[in-house]
Design a protein around this motif. Structure first.
Motif, mmCIF file in Angstrom:
data_model
loop_
_atom_site.group_PDB
_atom_site.id
_atom_site.type_symbol
_atom_site.label_atom_id
_atom_site.label_comp_id
_atom_site.label_asym_id
_atom_site.label_seq_id
_atom_site.Cartn_x
_atom_site.Cartn_y
_atom_site.Cartn_z
ATOM 1 N N LYS A 36 37.178 36.385 12.065
ATOM 2 C CA LYS A 36 36.126 36.541 13.057
ATOM 3 C C LYS A 36 36.608 36.157 14.462
ATOM 4 C CE LYS A 36 31.315 35.227 13.562
ATOM 5 N NZ LYS A 36 31.035 33.842 13.922
ATOM 6 N N ASN A 37 37.431 35.111 14.560
ATOM 7 C CA ASN A 37 37.746 34.556 15.873
ATOM 8 C C ASN A 37 39.149 34.843 16.381
ATOM 9 O OD1 ASN A 37 35.281 32.712 16.410
ATOM 10 N ND2 ASN A 37 35.890 32.214 14.328
ATOM 11 N N CYS A 38 40.074 35.074 15.509
ATOM 12 C CA CYS A 38 41.471 35.089 15.925
ATOM 13 C C CYS A 38 42.150 36.433 15.738
ATOM 14 C CB CYS A 38 42.273 34.032 15.159
ATOM 15 S SG CYS A 38 41.352 32.527 14.767
ATOM 16 N N ALA A 52 49.037 40.867 23.289
ATOM 17 C CA ALA A 52 47.914 39.969 23.009
ATOM 18 C C ALA A 52 48.481 38.658 22.461
ATOM 19 C CB ALA A 52 46.946 40.625 22.047
ATOM 20 N N GLY A 53 47.978 38.205 21.327
ATOM 21 C CA GLY A 53 48.434 36.915 20.822
ATOM 22 C C GLY A 53 49.769 37.022 20.104
ATOM 23 N N PRO A 54 50.557 35.947 20.148
ATOM 24 C CA PRO A 54 51.832 35.919 19.417
ATOM 25 C C PRO A 54 51.604 35.774 17.916
ATOM 26 C CG PRO A 54 51.416 33.792 20.446
ATOM 27 C CD PRO A 54 50.299 34.701 20.883
ATOM 28 N N GLY A 59 57.835 32.726 13.929
ATOM 29 C CA GLY A 59 58.064 32.395 15.329
ATOM 30 C C GLY A 59 57.610 30.997 15.702
ATOM 31 N N LYS A 60 57.226 30.841 16.959
ATOM 32 C CA LYS A 60 57.010 29.526 17.531
ATOM 33 C C LYS A 60 55.942 28.720 16.783
ATOM 34 C CE LYS A 60 55.363 27.920 21.786
ATOM 35 N NZ LYS A 60 54.709 28.480 22.971
ATOM 36 N N ALA A 61 54.836 29.375 16.401
ATOM 37 C CA ALA A 61 53.734 28.630 15.790
ATOM 38 C C ALA A 61 54.200 27.859 14.557
ATOM 39 C CB ALA A 61 52.599 29.579 15.422
ATOM 40 N N HIS A 79 46.205 32.687 28.099
ATOM 41 C CA HIS A 79 45.235 33.690 27.652
ATOM 42 C C HIS A 79 44.618 33.358 26.309
ATOM 43 C CE1 HIS A 79 45.948 36.278 31.009
ATOM 44 N NE2 HIS A 79 47.243 36.171 30.810
ATOM 45 N N MET A 80 45.044 32.284 25.730
ATOM 46 C CA MET A 80 44.468 31.850 24.454
ATOM 47 C C MET A 80 43.191 31.094 24.757
ATOM 48 S SD MET A 80 44.744 31.017 21.106
ATOM 49 C CE MET A 80 43.713 29.834 20.219
ATOM 50 N N PRO A 81 42.020 31.629 24.298
ATOM 51 C CA PRO A 81 40.750 30.954 24.615
ATOM 52 C C PRO A 81 40.626 29.624 23.872
ATOM 53 C CG PRO A 81 40.369 32.926 23.264
ATOM 54 C CD PRO A 81 41.848 32.824 23.467
ATOM 55 N N GLY A 94 41.229 23.488 9.118
ATOM 56 C CA GLY A 94 41.531 24.467 8.079
ATOM 57 C C GLY A 94 42.526 25.504 8.580
ATOM 58 N N LEU A 95 42.318 25.980 9.799
ATOM 59 C CA LEU A 95 43.235 26.975 10.371
ATOM 60 C C LEU A 95 44.628 26.366 10.526
ATOM 61 C CD1 LEU A 95 40.830 28.380 13.113
ATOM 62 C CD2 LEU A 95 41.685 29.660 11.155
ATOM 63 N N VAL A 96 44.678 25.132 11.036
ATOM 64 C CA VAL A 96 45.973 24.459 11.223
ATOM 65 C C VAL A 96 46.694 24.342 9.879
ATOM 66 C CG1 VAL A 96 47.052 22.238 11.800
ATOM 67 C CG2 VAL A 96 45.277 23.193 13.290
HETATM 68 C C1 HEC Z 1 41.715 36.493 23.480
HETATM 69 C C2 HEC Z 1 42.865 36.530 22.594
HETATM 70 C C3 HEC Z 1 43.092 35.375 21.633
HETATM 71 C C4 HEC Z 1 42.228 34.903 20.666
HETATM 72 C C5 HEC Z 1 40.813 35.373 20.343
HETATM 73 C C6 HEC Z 1 42.953 33.834 19.981
HETATM 74 N N1 HEC Z 1 44.196 33.679 20.539
HETATM 75 FE FE1 HEC Z 1 45.616 32.318 19.974
HETATM 76 N N2 HEC Z 1 46.788 32.886 21.521
HETATM 77 C C7 HEC Z 1 46.530 33.936 22.382
HETATM 78 C C8 HEC Z 1 47.603 34.023 23.369
HETATM 79 C C9 HEC Z 1 47.705 35.042 24.492
HETATM 80 C C10 HEC Z 1 48.505 32.973 23.065
HETATM 81 C C11 HEC Z 1 49.794 32.582 23.813
HETATM 82 C C12 HEC Z 1 49.443 31.465 24.787
HETATM 83 C C13 HEC Z 1 50.601 31.141 25.705
HETATM 84 O O1 HEC Z 1 50.677 31.755 26.755
HETATM 85 O O2 HEC Z 1 51.408 30.273 25.340
HETATM 86 C C14 HEC Z 1 47.978 32.290 21.882
HETATM 87 C C15 HEC Z 1 48.601 31.219 21.267
HETATM 88 C C16 HEC Z 1 48.184 30.654 20.094
HETATM 89 C C17 HEC Z 1 48.891 29.638 19.373
HETATM 90 C C18 HEC Z 1 50.233 29.042 19.765
HETATM 91 C C19 HEC Z 1 51.333 29.887 19.190
HETATM 92 C C20 HEC Z 1 52.413 30.246 20.155
HETATM 93 O O3 HEC Z 1 53.379 30.926 19.710
HETATM 94 O O4 HEC Z 1 52.316 29.895 21.338
HETATM 95 C C21 HEC Z 1 48.152 29.349 18.254
HETATM 96 C C22 HEC Z 1 48.502 28.343 17.167
HETATM 97 C C23 HEC Z 1 46.979 30.182 18.291
HETATM 98 N N3 HEC Z 1 47.017 30.962 19.412
HETATM 99 C C24 HEC Z 1 45.989 30.167 17.325
HETATM 100 C C25 HEC Z 1 44.794 30.877 17.424
HETATM 101 C C26 HEC Z 1 43.716 30.749 16.494
HETATM 102 C C27 HEC Z 1 43.749 29.887 15.236
HETATM 103 C C28 HEC Z 1 42.711 31.532 16.952
HETATM 104 C C29 HEC Z 1 41.308 31.678 16.367
HETATM 105 C C30 HEC Z 1 40.537 30.459 16.255
HETATM 106 C C31 HEC Z 1 43.175 32.199 18.166
HETATM 107 N N4 HEC Z 1 44.451 31.761 18.416
HETATM 108 C C32 HEC Z 1 42.443 33.106 18.908
HETATM 109 C C33 HEC Z 1 45.428 34.772 22.355
HETATM 110 C C34 HEC Z 1 44.322 34.599 21.555
#
Ligand code: HEC
Length: 106
Positions: A36-38, A52-54, A59-61, A79-81, A94-96
């Motif tokens: 729903k969120n990620c 968008a998201g990595p 990788g890094k996570a 850009h990660m909300p 739980g996600l972690v």
């Molecule tokens: C709007 C898009 C978006 C959503 C929704 C989102 N993320 Fe992200 N997320 C990103 C971006 C872009 C980054 C990279 C941030 C940066 O610049 O370092 C990121 C980075 C991360 C990282 C760090 C990993 C890394 O390689 O830097 C984690 C962990 C993560 N997100 C988990 C989540 C989780 C869990 C959710 C849902 C609860 C979520 N994200 C929802 C866009 C999003």
């Protein structure tokens, strides 16, 4: 001697069956909180999306500590909300756990 071996084999099987059962029934990508969120940014398979998201399962996570993961999910980054107000701390934990569990499988 044979009986001991048999017993050992049975124990091994039991341990194996338990290990299979102990696996969290929900992996990151089948967790509704993730879907729903990620997933819209990190992808349905959590392998990341272009621009968008990595990736979260490679990788890094996978090298980040639980504290770092929790911090990013709670407070956001670039850009990660941030999800600190949207999700409960149990949901975030739980996600972690799931991010770390899936990265340990590799
Ligand atoms: C709007 C898009 C978006 C959503 C929704 C989102 N993320 Fe992200 N997320 C990103 C971006 C872009 C980054 C990279 C941030 C940066 O610049 O370092 C990121 C980075 C991360 C990282 C760090 C990993 C890394 O390689 O830097 C984690 C962990 C993560 N997100 C988990 C989540 C989780 C869990 C959710 C849902 C609860 C979520 N994200 C929802 C866009 C999003």
């Amino acid at each position: 001697m044979n009986i001991l071996r048999l017993a050992a084999a049975i124990l091994l099987c039991l341990a194996f069956a338990r290990a299979q059962n102990a696996k969290p029934e929900a992996s990151l990508t089948s967790n509704p909180v993730y879907e729903k969120n990620c997933a819209k940014c990190h992808g349905k398979t959590a392998e990341g999306r272009f621009m968008a998201g990595p990736a979260l399962l490679s990788g890094k996570a996978t090298t980040m500590s639980a504290d770092d993961l929790r911090n990013i999910i709670t407070n956001g980054k670039h850009h990660m909300p941030k999800f600190g107000e949207k999700l409960s701390s149990a949901e975030i934990d739980g996600l972690v756990d799931q991010i770390q569990a899936s990265s340990k499988q590799k």
